[in-house]
Design an enzyme around this catalytic site. Sequence first.
Site, PDB file in Angstrom:
ATOM      1  N   GLN A 187       0.980  -1.246   0.174  1.00  0.00           N
ATOM      2  CA  GLN A 187      -0.152   0.235  -0.025  1.00  0.00           C
ATOM      3  C   GLN A 187       0.642   0.809  -0.255  1.00  0.00           C
ATOM      4  OE1 GLN A 187      -3.531  -0.797   3.010  1.00  0.00           O
ATOM      5  NE2 GLN A 187      -1.570  -1.929   3.019  1.00  0.00           N
TER       6      GLN A 187
ATOM      7  N   HIS B 219      -2.029   1.683  -3.774  1.00  0.00           N
ATOM      8  CA  HIS B 219      -2.411   2.750  -4.011  1.00  0.00           C
ATOM      9  C   HIS B 219      -1.341   3.601  -4.496  1.00  0.00           C
ATOM     10  CE1 HIS B 219      -3.989   2.231   0.143  1.00  0.00           C
ATOM     11  NE2 HIS B 219      -4.854   1.871  -0.482  1.00  0.00           N
TER      12      HIS B 219
ATOM     13  N   CYS C  87      -2.201  13.346 -15.291  1.00  0.00           N
ATOM     14  CA  CYS C  87      -2.954  14.708 -16.041  1.00  0.00           C
ATOM     15  C   CYS C  87      -4.347  13.960 -15.619  1.00  0.00           C
ATOM     16  CB  CYS C  87      -2.211  15.171 -17.360  1.00  0.00           C
ATOM     17  SG  CYS C  87      -2.570  15.626 -18.018  1.00  0.00           S
TER      18      CYS C  87
ATOM     19  N   CYS D 191       0.302  19.280 -22.119  1.00  0.00           N
ATOM     20  CA  CYS D 191      -0.947  19.785 -22.780  1.00  0.00           C
ATOM     21  C   CYS D 191      -1.907  21.400 -21.744  1.00  0.00           C
ATOM     22  CB  CYS D 191      -2.025  19.469 -22.333  1.00  0.00           C
ATOM     23  SG  CYS D 191      -2.426  18.649 -20.547  1.00  0.00           S
TER      24      CYS D 191
ATOM     25  N   GLY E  82       2.980  -4.222   8.719  1.00  0.00           N
ATOM     26  CA  GLY E  82       3.549  -3.058   8.888  1.00  0.00           C
ATOM     27  C   GLY E  82       2.005  -2.438   8.056  1.00  0.00           C
TER      28      GLY E  82
ATOM     29  N   PRO F 149       3.560  -4.765  15.335  1.00  0.00           N
ATOM     30  CA  PRO F 149       3.417  -4.675  17.133  1.00  0.00           C
ATOM     31  C   PRO F 149       2.368  -4.894  17.588  1.00  0.00           C
ATOM     32  CG  PRO F 149       5.323  -3.042  15.771  1.00  0.00           C
ATOM     33  CD  PRO F 149       4.501  -3.526  15.059  1.00  0.00           C
TER      34      PRO F 149
ATOM     35  N   ALA G 169       9.201  -5.602  12.376  1.00  0.00           N
ATOM     36  CA  ALA G 169       9.270  -5.907  10.905  1.00  0.00           C
ATOM     37  C   ALA G 169      10.430  -6.004  10.822  1.00  0.00           C
ATOM     38  CB  ALA G 169       8.578  -4.942   9.442  1.00  0.00           C
TER      39      ALA G 169
END
Length: 256
Positions: free
Chosen positions: A112, A130, A138, A161, A200, A227, A244
């Site tokens: 992610q 993501h 654009c 553009c 994580g 954790p 990690a």
Amino acid sequence: MATDADRPPQVSSGQIATVRRWLSAAKNLMVITGAGVSAESGVPTFRTADGLWRQFNPMDYATPEAFHQDPVKVWQWYDARRQGIVAAEPNAAHRALARLEEQGKTVFIVTQNVDDLHERAGSKQVIHLHGSIWRLRCERDGNVVENREAPLIEMPPTCFCGEVMRPDIVWFGEALPWRPLQQIEDYLLKGPVDLCLVIGTEASFGYIIELAVQAREHGARLVDINPRLTDLGKMADVQLPGKAGEVLADLLSSQP
Ligand code: OAD
């Protein structure tokens, strides 16, 4: 007076031995990572006590509306994050995952994270669910470019553009891009997946939990490294409550 209940949970040697065994037997892995995998590199997470979403309202920085209202404000925020990421180095967790691939395993990473620390550690198959902080898009003509300036030279950056470009990142209220989803589906269909490591992430999005469920349906054992005990961690076959980098280094080190 401190009691046992006050102590943070510890990874037990029995859990490590079990996951080591699964890891050494596994040929095909799916690894789902979130901000926590980059935390030991100094890249901030989002929802932990010192996380970005505790200091900044995501609606002001991570929505199309915020961007259209004030692109410079949004870009300055991303520019600062880009500068932090460019100065960061992959940590022991990123390196351990790259090492597993070097050992001949298929290590299919679904992250992610919008940073590139997995790639910089040497991982070859990294799906950015993501988007990437290093890509600009654009919205007028769909043009996507890679841009690694940190700081950005042009503020805000513009397309040829003339339109202002946006970060090629999935914002709140937006759909996930189809290509990474297709790549994930292809990997799962090729199957089987022997082991799914979730590292994580708070897994606050249903599709992250769904992904872990799908990996399990394709044969994977599910191991969560965090954790904190998250909802996804509660579903795991083994939950390893640690950082990690430390946990992965331990998993890959030779037997004690
Ligand atoms: P969160 O900030 O929500 O969660 C980070 C998780 O990492 C928490 O569960 C922490 O307990 C854990 N963690 C912290 N330090 C760790 C360490 N050293 N080792 C292992 N785990 C650690 O981040 P994500 O779950 O990644 O979206 O958030 C998902 C998405 O929400 C992000 O991709 C971002 C955000 O909105 C976009 O930017 C598009």
